[in-house]
Structures are given as structure tokens and as C-alpha cells.
Design an enzyme around this catalytic site. Structure first.
Site, PDB file in Angstrom:
ATOM      1  N   ALA A  17      -1.333  18.758  25.045  1.00 24.48           N
ATOM      2  CA  ALA A  17      -1.860  20.183  25.521  1.00 24.48           C
ATOM      3  C   ALA A  17      -3.627  20.176  25.102  1.00 24.48           C
ATOM      4  O   ALA A  17      -4.282  20.512  26.311  1.00 24.48           O
ATOM      5  CB  ALA A  17      -1.569  21.196  24.622  1.00 24.48           C
ATOM      6  N   ARG A  38       4.800  28.088  18.898  1.00 22.73           N
ATOM      7  CA  ARG A  38       5.791  29.216  18.153  1.00 22.73           C
ATOM      8  C   ARG A  38       5.221  29.475  16.922  1.00 22.73           C
ATOM      9  O   ARG A  38       5.710  30.325  16.196  1.00 22.73           O
ATOM     10  CB  ARG A  38       7.000  28.088  17.988  1.00 22.73           C
ATOM     11  CG  ARG A  38       7.828  27.604  18.961  1.00 22.73           C
ATOM     12  CD  ARG A  38       8.610  26.407  18.464  1.00 22.73           C
ATOM     13  NE  ARG A  38       7.602  25.198  18.121  1.00 22.73           N
ATOM     14  CZ  ARG A  38       8.090  24.305  17.204  1.00 22.73           C
ATOM     15  NH1 ARG A  38       9.317  24.129  17.052  1.00 22.73           N
ATOM     16  NH2 ARG A  38       7.139  23.299  16.846  1.00 22.73           N
ATOM     17  N   TYR A  59       6.950  31.515  23.179  1.00 21.86           N
ATOM     18  CA  TYR A  59       6.638  31.086  24.455  1.00 21.86           C
ATOM     19  C   TYR A  59       6.956  32.113  25.669  1.00 21.86           C
ATOM     20  O   TYR A  59       6.397  32.193  26.424  1.00 21.86           O
ATOM     21  CB  TYR A  59       7.758  29.861  24.764  1.00 21.86           C
ATOM     22  CG  TYR A  59       7.545  28.599  23.944  1.00 21.86           C
ATOM     23  CD1 TYR A  59       6.323  28.474  23.452  1.00 21.86           C
ATOM     24  CD2 TYR A  59       8.336  27.654  23.762  1.00 21.86           C
ATOM     25  CE1 TYR A  59       6.022  27.382  22.309  1.00 21.86           C
ATOM     26  CE2 TYR A  59       8.291  26.522  22.995  1.00 21.86           C
ATOM     27  CZ  TYR A  59       6.976  26.478  22.263  1.00 21.86           C
ATOM     28  OH  TYR A  59       6.788  25.054  21.745  1.00 21.86           O
ATOM     29  N   HIS A  79      11.696  20.613  27.626  1.00 19.42           N
ATOM     30  CA  HIS A  79      11.046  20.797  28.762  1.00 19.42           C
ATOM     31  C   HIS A  79      12.047  21.693  29.735  1.00 19.42           C
ATOM     32  O   HIS A  79      11.461  22.682  30.509  1.00 19.42           O
ATOM     33  CB  HIS A  79      10.832  19.345  29.491  1.00 19.42           C
ATOM     34  CG  HIS A  79       9.774  18.813  29.201  1.00 19.42           C
ATOM     35  ND1 HIS A  79       9.493  17.404  29.611  1.00 19.42           N
ATOM     36  CD2 HIS A  79       8.670  19.173  28.038  1.00 19.42           C
ATOM     37  CE1 HIS A  79       8.255  16.953  28.803  1.00 19.42           C
ATOM     38  NE2 HIS A  79       8.099  17.856  27.979  1.00 19.42           N
ATOM     39  N   LYS A  97       5.909  15.051  31.667  1.00 17.74           N
ATOM     40  CA  LYS A  97       6.803  13.892  31.929  1.00 17.74           C
ATOM     41  C   LYS A  97       7.636  13.441  30.620  1.00 17.74           C
ATOM     42  O   LYS A  97       6.798  13.499  29.549  1.00 17.74           O
ATOM     43  CB  LYS A  97       6.478  12.721  32.571  1.00 17.74           C
ATOM     44  CG  LYS A  97       5.023  12.040  31.993  1.00 17.74           C
ATOM     45  CD  LYS A  97       4.720  11.766  30.766  1.00 17.74           C
ATOM     46  CE  LYS A  97       5.598  10.771  30.197  1.00 17.74           C
ATOM     47  NZ  LYS A  97       5.082  10.579  28.681  1.00 17.74           N
ATOM     48  N   ASP A 178       9.776   7.962  27.215  1.00 18.44           N
ATOM     49  CA  ASP A 178       7.950   8.239  27.026  1.00 18.44           C
ATOM     50  C   ASP A 178       6.903   7.600  27.677  1.00 18.44           C
ATOM     51  O   ASP A 178       6.247   7.966  28.402  1.00 18.44           O
ATOM     52  CB  ASP A 178       7.849   7.964  25.665  1.00 18.44           C
ATOM     53  CG  ASP A 178       6.566   8.817  25.159  1.00 18.44           C
ATOM     54  OD1 ASP A 178       6.634  10.142  25.214  1.00 18.44           O
ATOM     55  OD2 ASP A 178       5.540   8.197  24.806  1.00 18.44           O
TER      56      ASP A 178
HETATM   57  N1  LIG Z   1       0.755  12.769  30.287  1.00 21.20           N
HETATM   58  C1  LIG Z   1       0.491  12.043  29.467  1.00 21.20           C
HETATM   59  O1  LIG Z   1      -0.358  11.146  29.594  1.00 21.20           O
HETATM   60  C2  LIG Z   1       1.030  12.313  28.159  1.00 21.20           C
HETATM   61  C3  LIG Z   1       0.732  11.813  27.160  1.00 21.20           C
HETATM   62  C4  LIG Z   1       1.477  12.090  25.953  1.00 21.20           C
HETATM   63  C5  LIG Z   1       2.646  12.905  25.811  1.00 21.20           C
HETATM   64  N2  LIG Z   1       2.790  13.409  27.051  1.00 21.20           N
HETATM   65  C6  LIG Z   1       4.249  14.195  27.280  1.00 21.20           C
HETATM   66  O2  LIG Z   1       3.832  15.545  26.668  1.00 21.20           O
HETATM   67  C7  LIG Z   1       4.854  15.964  25.773  1.00 21.20           C
HETATM   68  C8  LIG Z   1       4.440  16.577  24.409  1.00 21.20           C
HETATM   69  O3  LIG Z   1       3.819  15.540  23.679  1.00 21.20           O
HETATM   70  P1  LIG Z   1       2.949  15.451  22.360  1.00 21.20           P
HETATM   71  O4  LIG Z   1       2.543  14.019  22.179  1.00 21.20           O
HETATM   72  O5  LIG Z   1       1.866  16.653  22.880  1.00 21.20           O
HETATM   73  O6  LIG Z   1       3.900  16.128  21.543  1.00 21.20           O
HETATM   74  P2  LIG Z   1       3.675  16.725  20.300  1.00 21.20           P
HETATM   75  O7  LIG Z   1       2.105  17.173  20.217  1.00 21.20           O
HETATM   76  O8  LIG Z   1       4.315  16.300  19.045  1.00 21.20           O
HETATM   77  O9  LIG Z   1       4.537  18.149  20.384  1.00 21.20           O
HETATM   78  C9  LIG Z   1       4.021  19.117  21.625  1.00 21.20           C
HETATM   79  C10 LIG Z   1       4.624  20.551  21.281  1.00 21.20           C
HETATM   80  O10 LIG Z   1       6.036  20.635  21.508  1.00 21.20           O
HETATM   81  C11 LIG Z   1       6.238  21.977  20.990  1.00 21.20           C
HETATM   82  N3  LIG Z   1       7.712  21.927  20.259  1.00 21.20           N
HETATM   83  C12 LIG Z   1       8.585  22.836  20.902  1.00 21.20           C
HETATM   84  N4  LIG Z   1       9.630  22.676  20.452  1.00 21.20           N
HETATM   85  C13 LIG Z   1       9.632  22.041  19.331  1.00 21.20           C
HETATM   86  C14 LIG Z   1      10.428  21.289  18.321  1.00 21.20           C
HETATM   87  N5  LIG Z   1      11.563  21.784  18.233  1.00 21.20           N
HETATM   88  N6  LIG Z   1       9.891  20.312  17.649  1.00 21.20           N
HETATM   89  C15 LIG Z   1       8.525  19.973  17.672  1.00 21.20           C
HETATM   90  N7  LIG Z   1       7.588  20.514  18.522  1.00 21.20           N
HETATM   91  C16 LIG Z   1       8.143  21.569  19.477  1.00 21.20           C
HETATM   92  C17 LIG Z   1       5.360  22.221  19.777  1.00 21.20           C
HETATM   93  O11 LIG Z   1       4.332  23.345  19.969  1.00 21.20           O
HETATM   94  P3  LIG Z   1       4.266  24.525  19.478  1.00 21.20           P
HETATM   95  O12 LIG Z   1       4.481  24.032  17.776  1.00 21.20           O
HETATM   96  O13 LIG Z   1       2.887  24.690  19.680  1.00 21.20           O
HETATM   97  O14 LIG Z   1       5.398  25.456  19.651  1.00 21.20           O
HETATM   98  C18 LIG Z   1       4.579  20.875  19.876  1.00 21.20           C
HETATM   99  O15 LIG Z   1       3.152  21.265  19.538  1.00 21.20           O
HETATM  100  C19 LIG Z   1       6.187  14.920  25.645  1.00 21.20           C
HETATM  101  O16 LIG Z   1       7.166  15.375  26.468  1.00 21.20           O
HETATM  102  C20 LIG Z   1       5.288  13.662  26.335  1.00 21.20           C
HETATM  103  O17 LIG Z   1       6.398  12.796  27.244  1.00 21.20           O
HETATM  104  C21 LIG Z   1       2.311  13.108  28.145  1.00 21.20           C
END
Ligand SMILES: NC(=O)c1ccc[n+]([C@@H]2O[C@H](COP(=O)([O-])OP(=O)(O)OC[C@H]3O[C@@H](n4cnc5c(N)ncnc54)[C@H](OP(=O)(O)O)[C@@H]3O)[C@@H](O)[C@H]2O)c1
Length: 325
Positions: A17, A38, A59, A79, A97, A178
Site C-alpha cells: 500500500a 483494521r 474496511y 482479497h 495479485k 506470490d
Molecule cells: N504488485 C506488487 O508488486 C506486489 C508486491 C508485494 C505484494 N503484493 C501483493 O500485495 C498483497 C499485500 O502484500 P504486502 O506485502 O503489502 O502484505 P502485508 O504488508 O504483510 O499485509 C498487507 C495488509 O493486509 C491486511 N490484512 C488483512 N487481514 C489480515 C490478516 N488476517 N492478517 C494480516 N494482515 C491482514 C493488513 O492491513 P491492516 O492491518 O491495515 O488492516 C496488512 O497490513 C499481497 O496479496 C501480495 O501478493 C504485490
């Protein structure tokens, strides 16, 4: 009368994000208007860091925030549920994704998008990079002839941590969903759906695939050789071989700024493009806003049927390697 900026909301104040927010700041006609987490503290911290107007501790508060689109940036297992919530409220969604954990979930999301006549797109950002758009054009124009084979990999070393999102099965861990999705996406874009899939994987202590190798064959006789790993840093390159020549993407292919075409005659053509933003999310953001301003319910560059077919392939790979969620 001046038009107000396009308002984005983000659900999930995690790592990706923040990256997305940095690229969004480069668009003149857009603003990051709301963040939902959350936790109020995480939402407030995120809002402060990226200059977001509204921050919410749940959310579903995003549904009444008045945003033009939501970027779903939660981990994979959330998702589907989060996207469905937005689509049912007729809020356009760009979802990270993989679009979901499996085909059943993807089917529900596509159905909800179509039923509510609301935009949905999977955030496979590489698709919108000028370099990959041009590669597709060059191939479609027949410059390298018939595509006969393709090889692509994506690998980095992520130290084993059973609690981390990458290794924990309950959090959707594993290389395939991933990062394996990237080479699979490229093969799908260039060659379509495979007729036959072979796959082997190393499932580690947490029973997720730490490394997966995939070999695809296609009805027209083409092949793809794909590799994803969390265990070692691989070059993350891609080459596409055709009957008249080949294409080599420059650097790490999923973020390539250019590519070289080498024809069988020995002639080479190099393509280089300007890159906007830190990582390239700029271009997918632009595509969402363009689609919505033109009333499109999905992107022609990355249609929902493409995401459905891609997930069907991932389901089959999981079946082959014995990976269940
Ligand atoms: N496009 C790209 O280049 C790229 C790169 C990395 C990742 N991604 C994708 O982006 C997504 C998120 O990856 P990320 O690395 O940003 O992950 P992350 O920082 O570990 O988690 C993202 C957010 O998910 C939320 N969340 C909701 N339910 C949860 C639960 N039960 N346990 C833990 N977290 C929960 C949390 O938000 P809150 O705590 O704020 O509610 C957390 O901050 C993945 O699906 C990944 O495939 C894409």
C-alpha cells in the site's frame, strides 16, 4: 468549473500500500483520499506519512467515504471478501495479485463485478509497463515470427520465517501465488492457456511451495519453461523465442524498461522507455483511471477472463505439486 481530482481509497495499510501511494502521488489528476485498516493507529500513521485525507479503523467504512476506486492491498486470503464488499457497493476495484486464492473465489468476484456492472481489475502492474506493451505489439505484428518457446523466472531469497506472509500457509504463503504468478502471467499473455502442465515443487516445513518449476506445452506446439523461488535470488529474466527471431527483456523482466529483438538475420533492435514512478505502479493506476473515465467495466489489456484463466492454471499447478489452501 474545475474538476475535482480522482479519489482513491486503499484497504489494508501494509507494505505494498505504501509503494502504491508513492506512485499515486505522481498523478496530477488523482489523490489518495482515504485509507482503511483494521487498526486506527495504522490507518492514522499511514495517512500522516502519505498525506491521506481520511483514515478509518474498519474496511467497511471505505464504502461510504466517497471514493472513485478502491485499491485492495490486503494479503491474498482477504482479497475475495474485501473485493466483494466493494463491488456489492458498486465501488470500482483494483485488487492486488493474485486476484484470490483459487478459481472458486475468482469466479465469485467476476460474477459480482458483472452483476453490479462495476469495474474490477487484477493489479498485475507489469502488464501496463510501456516495455511489455511494446513486446506484445512486436509479437502480434509477427516480428519474431511464430512464438515457439518462452522462459521466465522470478526468484529472491526470503529467509525462512514460519509466521511470515510468504511462508505461512494460513496467510496464503508460497512462491507460486506470490511470484510464480508473474512468469505464468507472461506465458498466458504470449501463448494463452496451456494444453498440458508439468510442475514440481519443494514444499517446506510449513507445507507451502518454496520453489516451483513449471513446464507448459501448448496446442500449437509451443513450450514455456517457468521458475519461481523464495529460496534464492535468480536473475528474474525473460526470453521469448520465435521462428524469425527472439526477444530478451532487459534486467528483471517484470519491471523492464526495455528489451532487445534479435532477428535470425543477425539484425538487432533495441527498445527503451521512460519509466514513471519508483516501481511502475504508475501505469496500472493510469489504466484504471482511463478505463473509468471512458466507462469501461474492465481493462482490455488485462480482462477478467484473463485473470480467470490465469487462476485456473495456478489451480492446476497446485494440484500437481500437492499444495492446498
Ligand atoms: N504488485 C506488487 O508488486 C506486489 C508486491 C508485494 C505484494 N503484493 C501483493 O500485495 C498483497 C499485500 O502484500 P504486502 O506485502 O503489502 O502484505 P502485508 O504488508 O504483510 O499485509 C498487507 C495488509 O493486509 C491486511 N490484512 C488483512 N487481514 C489480515 C490478516 N488476517 N492478517 C494480516 N494482515 C491482514 C493488513 O492491513 P491492516 O492491518 O491495515 O488492516 C496488512 O497490513 C499481497 O496479496 C501480495 O501478493 C504485490
Amino acid at each position: 468549473m474545475t474538476q475535482r481530482p480522482f479519489r482513491w481509497g486503499i484497504i489494508g495499510a501494509g507494505k505494498i500500500a505504501g509503494q502504491f501511494a508513492k506512485d499515486l502521488a505522481l498523478h496530477k489528476g488523482a489523490e489518495l483520499y482515504a485509507i482503511a485498516s483494521r487498526s486506527q493507529r495504522r490507518a492514522d500513521n499511514f495517512a500522516k506519512e502519505y498525506g491521506v485525507k481520511k483514515s478509518f479503523n474498519a474496511y467497511d467504512k471505505m464504502l461510504t467515504a466517497g471514493v472513485d476506486a478502491v485499491y485492495v492491498a490486503t494479503r491474498h486470503p482477504q482479497h475475495c471478501e474485501v473485493t466483494l464488499m466493494c463491488l456489492q457497493a458498486e465501488i470500482p476495484v483494483l485488487c492486488e495479485k493474485p486476484l484470490a486464492m483459487n478459481s472458486a473465489e475468482v469466479g465469485k468476484m467476476i460474477e459480482a463485478a458483472r452483476k453490479n456492472s462495476t469495474f474490477l481489475m487484477e493489479a498485475i502492474w507489469s502488464r501496463f509497463l510501456p516495455s511489455l506493451r511494446k513486446v506484445k505489439e512486436v509479437i502480434d505484428a509477427g516480428e519474431i515470427g511464430e512464438v515457439l518457446s518462452l522462459r521466465a523466472d522470478f526468484g529472491f531469497n526470503s529467509p525462512f520465517n514460519p509466521e511470515s506472509r510468504l511462508y505461512n500457509r494460513a496467510l496464503g504463503g508460497g512462491a507460486l501465488l506470490d511470484i510464480g504468478i508473474y512468469p505464468l502471467f507472461l506465458a498466458q499473455l504470449i501463448l494463452g492457456s496451456p494444453a498440458e502442465i508439468q510442475a514440481v515443487a519443494h514444499l517446506g516445513k510449513t507445507e507451502v511451495d518454496e520453489e516451483t518449476l513449471m513446464q507448459m506445452s501448448y496446442a500449437d506446439g509451443a513450450f514455456a519453461h517457468l521458475h519461481a523461488t523464495l529460496r534464492s535470488r535468480t536473475p528474474s529474466t525473460a526470453d521469448i523465442f520465435g521462428s524469425k527471431g527472439s526477444i530478451r527483456m532487459h534486467g528483471r523482466w517484470h519491471e523492464a524498461k526495455g528489451f532487445t529483438v534479435e532477428l535470425n538475420s543477425g539484425e538487432t533492435r533495441e527498445y527503451n522507455f521512460d519509466f514513471k514512478g519508483a516501481l511502475g505502479y504508475y501505469f496500472e493506476q493510469e489504466e484504471v483511471m482511463r478505463c473509468l473515465s471512458e466507462g469501461q467495466k474492465e481493462s482490455y489489456l488485462l480482462p477478467l477472463d484473463f485473470s480467470r484463466d490465469l487462476m485456473a492454471v495456478m489451480d492446476k499447478v497446485r494440484e500437481k505439486i500437492g499444495l492446498e489452501y
